[in-house]
Design an enzyme around this catalytic site. Structure first.
Site: not given
Ligand code: URA
Length: 241
Positions: A101-103
């Site tokens: 998952l993105d930051y």
């Protein structure tokens, strides 16, 4: 099944490179049989010995983790930012995230030490549904989001058809909340899909992967998957759709 040298390295016996040397030197046996080739694959129940000493293979573990915002989906970071495994302090197994998952994305991330499980779940051919809820800039409607249903070209390649549901729109603030279900896992896919239809994502959360959801978890919490949940995921990931 995983490569012998990888399993050896994962057990901490030696680096992957050194494990290859040990194999080629004829110092490794699998179920009593000496192995000198590098292509051999082994499973959890194979007995591996190095110089006659058994190596310990970790038992597989599976967790559902609620990833908070501003955490990297990795096991280490060269800039010393917080990573997802920081939340698993005290868990001895060498776990890693299944996909990413993105930051700035929050929500459900499965964690495991089982490489095979991770490969199965992330392979696009297995078509495991992932449910996202996005807050986007702009007031959406069914027509303006329709291209998501057909699939749209991002990075030169068409996405598989997605399902969406408009959960709410805020005419005053000019924002909308939309649920999007996809089964691919391309880089920044959800953000790029919404961007492509003219609604930049302001906030993104993953609610569900296959049959697993976030119920009972707060950001930063994790729980072990039950045996039933694990087998459900294995079944989902091995069924061609
Ligand atoms: N799609 C994105 O754009 N970001 C994520 O973190 C996951 C899916």
């Amino acid at each position: 099944m995983e490569r012998l040298q990888k399993v050896m390295a994962n057990s901490g016996v030696a680096s992957r490179r050194k494990s290859e040397e040990l194999i080629q030197e004829g110092r490794v046996t699998v179920n009593g049989k000496k192995i000198t080739e590098l292509g051999v694959k082994v499973g959890r129940h194979d007995d591996i010995e190095v110089d006659g000493v058994p190596i310990y293979q970790e038992q597989p573990v599976y967790y559902a983790f609620y990833k908070p915002k501003n955490v990297i989906s990795a096991v280490s970071d060269d800039k010393d930012r917080q990573v997802v495994t920081d939340y698993f302090y005290g868990v001895p197994e060498r776990i890693f995230p299944v996909g990413r998952l993105d930051y700035d994305t929050t929500g459900l991330l499965l964690m495991t030490n089982d490489g095979e499980f991770s490969n199965m779940l992330t392979h696009p051919k297995h078509k495991i549904d992932k449910v996202y809820v996005a807050k986007v800039k702009g007031v959406v409607n069914n027509d303006s989001l329709k291209p998501l249903r057909k699939g749209i070209v991002i990075d030169g390649r068409k996405t598989a058809p997605a399902k969406f549901k408009i959960l709410s729109v805020d005419h005053v603030k000019g924002t909308s909340i939309v649920e999007l279900i996809i089964h691919e896992g391309r880089n920044h896919q959800v953000k790029k899909m919404f961007e492509a239809v003219g609604y930049p994502v302001l906030k993104l959360k993953r609610e569900k992967v296959g049959s697993i959801d976030l119920l009972g978890l707060q950001p930063g919490d994790f729980r072990e998957l039950t045996k039933k949940e694990i087998s459900q995921l294995f079944v989902l990931a091995s069924t061609d759709k």
